[in-house]
Design an enzyme around this catalytic site. Structure first.
Site, PDB file in Angstrom:
ATOM      1  CG  ASP A 331      24.302  36.551  81.584  1.00 32.03           C
ATOM      2  OD1 ASP A 331      24.807  37.217  82.243  1.00 32.03           O
ATOM      3  OD2 ASP A 331      25.052  35.535  80.712  1.00 32.03           O
ATOM      4  CD  GLU A 360      26.169  40.925  82.631  1.00 26.45           C
ATOM      5  OE1 GLU A 360      27.015  40.802  83.690  1.00 26.45           O
ATOM      6  OE2 GLU A 360      25.990  39.957  81.943  1.00 26.45           O
TER       7      GLU A 360
END
Length: 615
Positions: A331, A360
């Site tokens: 993330d 990400e």
């Protein structure tokens, strides 16, 4: 005070027996990691010991083969390094902690590794990823809707609260997912989130514990094992950048610089992603990017702290080794310290060479995304060691097409910039996920356009990702809680069961059948995964996208009509790949057709053709 015994049980092991012989204040509350393994490349393990009276401790195993060094200690925390030799017999070893005449003995298991071949498989462009928000998918265990020791925010009557979905519900639906045809599950984070409004999982409060409202460490391992038995891999959603405000560290920091800032003083809203590779950026801009708090309830971790850095690396290795997962989605990749992440990724891939990690990087510039991929020659920064990146630029082009603000020309132009990537096939491609309104919602429920984007997703390059419920055209809404709606049939008192054909509407069965057919075709027809992509620019006034997937002697021809009316398609540009008249099978309808490349082909409004050349 006489002798006393403190018992510490962690996850499935229940193996730490802490015996404190003292009439003073030395006590041990927890040790992380709870165990390790022999024959790991990471064999100098940093134990983080939680307790009281830990200042100036000494530490020694009751075994001469295990060398220990106390790295740092304070009243509440101690960091002890343990060197594990390769030839050490697997066993539970006793670690003696002493301070001012007080003693505590810790049972520390060092286990043999599970070498089963189906573990740590990685994922690649032969796969299709299915993204699940666990709380919203299926409730398989009603007894964990409420759990001791964590905030009670279960309320199935409020979409902003926990709904009760759990690991057991996902395990129960593995046959459904296997039948659908997906090969990888990506679950939003499953670690303990002991706070309000944190059903999403991105505010962890214990990095070694599955949230008890989802299940247990044992149950997560069972999910991985059961998924593998159904030929489905598992991606673990990991967060190095931040934790939840309820994490015990926040109120009692292991060191002053454990966090970037503190509860009362920290920066916010510094999403300066492009600054990392911007040659004109003020260096302070990058520091702000990598130190601000997303929200006040998510403290930002300082990975430049060497003890925290080792903790995060070990924690990731521990979950990989304990569970057998196949990949990680990291993330908020640009927001953490990049030197740390480079070391983190290199360590994981050194231990697990078949593994894959996707980062990400939420920016719509192909160049900005590409610079984070391993081996990219455009780097302004240190090698990232990150194999896979999320393709937000292609996602944006898909979404603009769905909304009517973009054309298929935009999809072509994004793909035409694939020269920026070191490995375009190792990109995670998608048109929606848990952070953005669903594709069918922004398409205003134009099912034909939605099918077109699904078809492109599954026939272009990359690793396709589908959000749960796409197969039944779940519409959702604008907000996070609306788009992360409950899957019908996964929860008590649901009026229908959309996991079953008889519980779906006619329209839902139509899209389900279409998607399932495409997934079957993608798995069976090799050019769709291994073939070279050859594509052709749509004309300015004729937004029809044509492309080929070519593998050895096989060719798949895809034609997408981006108009709400029929169009004539000039195929002369493709003629050199085919005979003047060639036979094809329509991979959606299974019908045989003959196409002349000297004549124009008529396609109907919003039509998608996926044609496999026949000998």
């Amino acid at each position: 005070m006489g002798p006393r015994t403190v018992i510490f049980c962690f996850c499935i092991f229940a193996m730490f027996s802490l015996i404190c012989e003292s009439n003073h204040n030395l006590s041990i509350d927890k040790v992380e990691p709870p165990n390790w393994w022999v024959d790991m490349k990471w064999n100098c393990v940093q134990l983080m010991i939680y307790g009281k009276g830990l200042t100036n401790i000494s530490a020694e195993f009751q075994n001469d083969q295990l060398a220990t060094t106390v790295l740092k200690s304070s009243n509440s925390y101690a960091f002890v390094q343990v060197k594990i030799p390769d030839n050490l017999p697997p066993a539970t070893y006793l670690l003696e902690i002493t301070a001012l005449g007080q003693k505590a003995v810790i049972d520390f298991p060092i286990l043999s590794r599970d070498t089963s071949p189906y573990r740590h498989q990685g994922f690649n462009n032969a796969d299709v990823v299915y993204l699940i928000t666990p709380d919203r998918f299926a409730n398989g265990d009603l007894t964990n809707d409420l759990a001791d020791g964590v905030v009670s925010d279960f309320d199935p009557n409020s979409i902003s609260k926990r709904q009760g979905g759990d690991l057991s519900g996902i395990i129960d639906r593995l046959p459904y997912l296997q039948d659908l045809g997906v090969s990888v599950l990506w679950l939003n984070p499953v670690l303990e989130n002991n706070g309000t409004n944190s059903y999403h999982g991105y505010a962890a409060t214990d990095l070694y514990r599955i949230d008890p409202r989802l299940g247990s460490n044992t149950e997560y391992k069972e999910l991985v094992d059961q998924a593998h038995a159904h030929q489905i891999k598992i991606i673990f959603d990991h967060v190095s950048n931040h934790i939840g405000i309820g994490h015990p560290w926040v109120q009692n920091l292991p060191s002053e610089n454990w966090l970037n800032g503190n509860i009362t003083e920290h920066s916010s809203d510094k999403h300066y992603i492009s600054s990392i590779n911007d040659p004109h950026a003020d260096p302070n801009t990058v520091k702000l990017l990598q130190s601000f708090w997303f929200v006040d309830s998510m403290p930002d971790l300082n990975q430049r702290n060497p003890y925290l850095a080792n903790y995060l690396i070990q924690n990731t290795l521990w979950w990989i080794e304990f569970t057998g997962i196949d990949g990680i989605r990291e993330d908020t990749y640009p927001y953490a310290d990049q030197e740390f992440l480079s070391r983190w990724a290199a360590t994981i891939l050194s231990q697990y060479p078949s593994f894959n990690i996707v980062g990400e990087i939420w920016t719509n510039s192909p160049a900005s995304v590409a610079m984070f991929q391993k081996g990219n020659l455009l780097h302004q920064q240190k090698e990232t060691n990150l194999p896979c990146v999320m393709d937000f630029p292609l996602c944006q082009a898909f979404r603009q097409y769905l909304m009517g603000t973009g054309k298929l020309q935009n999809v072509y132009e994004v793909l035409a910039q694939d020269f920026l990537y070191s490995d375009p096939n190792n990109l995670l491609t998608f048109f929606d996920n848990h952070d953005m309104p669903r594709g069918v919602f922004i398409a205003k429920e134009n099912i034909q356009k939605t099918k077109q984007v699904i078809a492109m997703l599954l026939t272009l390059r990359g690793i396709p990702q589908l959000l749960y419920g796409t197969e039944i055209n779940m519409v959702g809404g604008e907000s996070h809680v609306q788009l992360r709606a409950n899957f019908p049939g996964g929860f008590p008192n649901d009026m229908r069961n959309a996991f079953d054909r008889n519980g779906r509407t006619e329209a839902e069965n139509d899209i389900f059948t279409y998607l399932r057919k495409l997934l079957e075709v993608r798995k069976r027809v090799s050019p769709l995964t291994t073939g070279k992509l050859i594509h052709y620019p749509p004309n300015y006034h004729n937004d029809v996208y044509k492309y080929l997937r070519i593998s050895e002697e096989e060719i798949v021809l895809v034609i997408i009509n981006g108009h709400d009316e029929k169009r004539q398609v000039d195929l002369s540009e493709l003629a050199h790949w085919f005979d003047t008249e060639s036979r094809f099978v329509n991979l959606i309808t299974d019908q045989i057709c003959t196409i002349s490349f000297t004549e124009k082909l008529v396609v109907t409004s919003w039509q998608t053709l996926i044609l496999h050349q026949r000998p």
